[in-house]
Design an enzyme around this catalytic site. Structure first.
Site, PDB file in Angstrom:
ATOM      1  N   ARG A  19     -47.580  12.536  21.643  1.00 21.12           N
ATOM      2  CA  ARG A  19     -48.346  11.949  20.544  1.00 21.12           C
ATOM      3  C   ARG A  19     -48.574  10.443  20.781  1.00 21.12           C
ATOM      4  NH1 ARG A  19     -51.955  12.662  16.508  1.00 21.12           N
ATOM      5  NH2 ARG A  19     -51.558  11.259  14.754  1.00 21.12           N
ATOM      6  N   GLU A  56     -21.214  32.531   4.365  1.00 19.30           N
ATOM      7  CA  GLU A  56     -19.860  32.544   4.942  1.00 19.30           C
ATOM      8  C   GLU A  56     -19.026  31.370   4.406  1.00 19.30           C
ATOM      9  OE1 GLU A  56     -19.256  33.994   8.819  1.00 19.30           O
ATOM     10  OE2 GLU A  56     -21.162  35.052   8.859  1.00 19.30           O
ATOM     11  N   SER A  58     -19.861  37.510  -7.843  1.00 17.38           N
ATOM     12  CA  SER A  58     -18.748  37.003  -7.021  1.00 17.38           C
ATOM     13  C   SER A  58     -19.224  36.604  -5.634  1.00 17.38           C
ATOM     14  CB  SER A  58     -17.636  38.060  -6.916  1.00 17.38           C
ATOM     15  OG  SER A  58     -18.120  39.242  -6.328  1.00 17.38           O
ATOM     16  N   GLY A  59     -19.345  35.282  -5.454  1.00 14.10           N
ATOM     17  CA  GLY A  59     -19.749  34.726  -4.159  1.00 14.10           C
ATOM     18  C   GLY A  59     -18.586  33.936  -3.583  1.00 14.10           C
ATOM     19  N   GLY A 104     -16.160  34.320  11.807  1.00 11.81           N
ATOM     20  CA  GLY A 104     -17.607  34.338  11.615  1.00 11.81           C
ATOM     21  C   GLY A 104     -18.188  32.939  11.425  1.00 11.81           C
ATOM     22  N   ARG A 105     -17.428  32.112  10.769  1.00 10.50           N
ATOM     23  CA  ARG A 105     -17.860  30.729  10.523  1.00 10.50           C
ATOM     24  C   ARG A 105     -18.226  29.975  11.791  1.00 10.50           C
ATOM     25  NH1 ARG A 105     -13.561  30.387   6.332  1.00 10.50           N
ATOM     26  NH2 ARG A 105     -14.976  31.466   4.924  1.00 10.50           N
ATOM     27  N   GLU A 140     -21.218  39.816  -4.238  1.00 14.06           N
ATOM     28  CA  GLU A 140     -21.875  40.531  -5.342  1.00 14.06           C
ATOM     29  C   GLU A 140     -22.568  39.495  -6.227  1.00 14.06           C
ATOM     30  OE1 GLU A 140     -18.892  42.896  -7.291  1.00 14.06           O
ATOM     31  OE2 GLU A 140     -18.419  43.976  -5.440  1.00 14.06           O
ATOM     32  N   THR A 181     -26.913  40.528   4.708  1.00 11.82           N
ATOM     33  CA  THR A 181     -27.689  40.305   5.934  1.00 11.82           C
ATOM     34  C   THR A 181     -27.736  41.593   6.755  1.00 11.82           C
ATOM     35  OG1 THR A 181     -26.991  37.999   5.989  1.00 11.82           O
ATOM     36  CG2 THR A 181     -27.787  38.917   8.068  1.00 11.82           C
TER      37      THR A 181
END
Ligand SMILES: Cc1cc2nc3c(=O)[nH]c(=O)nc-3n(C[C@H](O)[C@H](O)[C@H](O)COP(=O)(O)OP(=O)(O)OC[C@H]3O[C@@H](n4cnc5c(N)ncnc54)[C@H](O)[C@@H]3O)c2cc1C
Length: 393
Positions: free
Chosen positions: A281, A376, A143-144, A255-256, A140, A171
């Site tokens: 190049r 995350e 609040s992270g 999830g990390r 929020e 996301t």
């Protein structure tokens, strides 16, 4: 012998990066899709800051949106490691599609597989594997890192809950039809009041708010969610009421590793571009990769990528083997996000002026890499997790 020990023994002596037949086939199919279907669309999706819906459909058709979902619900019934391979391969081409697939598999599907009851699994996993994008809504405005200080409130009305509040930074917010959303249903109990809900986009009182205009992963939507007397049936509580804190922590632990995979994919994309460019190049009458200083830069990049990859693969294999992986997952995300940032930054330098303009791919890899240190759990939060586990607090 425990099941997890058996899994470890079965793999003993096998290098971490050696893939099984199934894993090799799966990775080859994702790579073909990423190079053939995704790559030609990346620039336009980036410019429009929007994922192509036809591409999302292809992700479903290929089985990429339900990798671990059991076959009885239309998923691929594969391992967590396979999901990690998919996120890496997609992110090598585009970190935005990488995170679409990552959130779907490692957060949303995972939470339902682990905590959903049979009815919820049948209803939602079936949709998520075949047609519905999912999102995971914890953060929020206020609040992270301190996620449990959330202000979104749920009031128990018997056969349903009424939820009020706002979520930020979500996301897949624009594409999602199913949201795993956290609200506090008993603020007096502090974090033990936090409850996870399964919310459908068309529930009354639920709207998707403003979309963020971002530095990187621009095609991935990041939105606000607004809940105004949103009515959620009681049967849509995920797991037990008051256990949302546990669901959120444990889902994000897994999830990390997915974010680590996104980062090694981005780093690989940047390194591959740099290897190709420095071979073409010419300066001072020869390809610039003939200068030892340039060779050493490429070697540094490849070494950092290898270290990051081993950490991500190890954490994923630990998860599949049922071994506690929390510290290794935090380390993998921390290290991989730093490696991706350094590698993509060096890639820009190796392109010279061409690295600084949007006609070439490397500036995007660098912009996309930056998110790895933020979502995350920021890098400081990863360090905190690692330190707590080291000193036993
Ligand atoms: C593109 C994008 C996508 C996102 N997707 C999602 C999503 O799908 N779902 C979701 O729920 N959230 C999502 N987030 C939110 C993300 O997880 C948070 O932004 C993140 O957790 C950081 O929270 P914050 O932004 O409030 O920063 P803050 O928590 O305010 O942190 C600011 C700084 O202070 C530091 N800090 C804070 N507390 C401490 C401490 N105790 N010790 C040391 N340092 C500290 C942090 O490390 C950071 O450097 C997304 C964010 C972005 C940008």
């Amino acid at each position: 012998m425990s099941q997890s020990q058996a899994a470890v023994d079965a793999r003993s002596g096998i290098p971490l990066t050696t893939l099984s037949e199934d894993e090799l086939m799966f990775r080859a199919s994702v790579r073909e899709f990423a190079d053939g279907e995704l790559r030609p669309r990346v620039r336009e999706m980036e410019a429009r800051a929007k994922l192509d819906p036809a591409l999302i459909k292809q992700c479903f058709d290929l089985g990429l949106m339900g990798i671990e979902v059991p076959e009885e619900f239309g998923g691929a019934g594969a391992s967590f490691f396979s999901a990690i391979l998919a996120v890496e391969e997609l992110s090598r081409v585009d970190g935005s599609v990488g995170v679409l697939v990552d959130v779907q598999n490692t957060l949303v599907n995972n939470a339902l597989i682990r905590w959903g009851n049979p009815e919820q699994q049948k209803k939602y996993l079936t949709q998520l594997a075949s047609e519905s994008v999912g999102a995971y809504a914890l953060s929020e405005a206020g609040s992270g890192s301190d996620a449990f200080a959330m202000q979104t409130r749920a009031v128990d009305k018997g056969d349903h809950y009424v939820i009020n509040g706002q979520k930020l930074w979500i996301t897949n917010g624009n594409e999602a039809k199913v949201f795993i959303l956290f609200a506090n249903a008993n603020p007096e109990a502090g974090y033990r009041g936090i409850t996870a809900f399964i919310i459908e986009k068309d529930f009354p009182g639920f709207t998707v708010g403003k979309k963020e205009d971002k530095l990187g992963i621009r095609a991935s939507s990041t939105t606000e969610l607004i809940l105004e007397d949103c009515k959620v049936p009681r049967e849509n509580v995920l797991g037990e009421a008051g256990k949302g804190y546990k669901i959120s922590i444990e889902t994000l632990n897994e999830g990390r590793i997915g974010i680590g995979a996104q980062m090694i994919g981005i780093a690989r994309g940047a390194l591959e571009s740099a290897i190709a460019y420095t071979a073409e190049r010419q300066q001072f009458g020869k390809p610039i990769n003939q200068f030892q200083a340039v060779q050493f830069q490429l070697a540094e990049m490849a070494t950092q990528l290898e270290a990051a990859r081993l950490m991500v693969y190890n954490a994923a294999r630990m998860k599949d083997a049922g071994i506690n992986f929390v510290k290794e997952a935090a380390m993998a995300k921390l290290y991989a996000s730093r490696a991706a940032e350094r590698i993509s930054s060096l890639a820009i330098e190796l392109y010279g002026g061409y690295g600084f303009v949007k006609d070439y791919p490397v500036e995007k890899y660098w912009r996309d890499s930056k998110i790895g240190a933020i979502y995350e759990g920021t890098s400081n939060m990863q360090l905190q997790t690692i330190a707590k586990l080291l000193i036993g607090k």
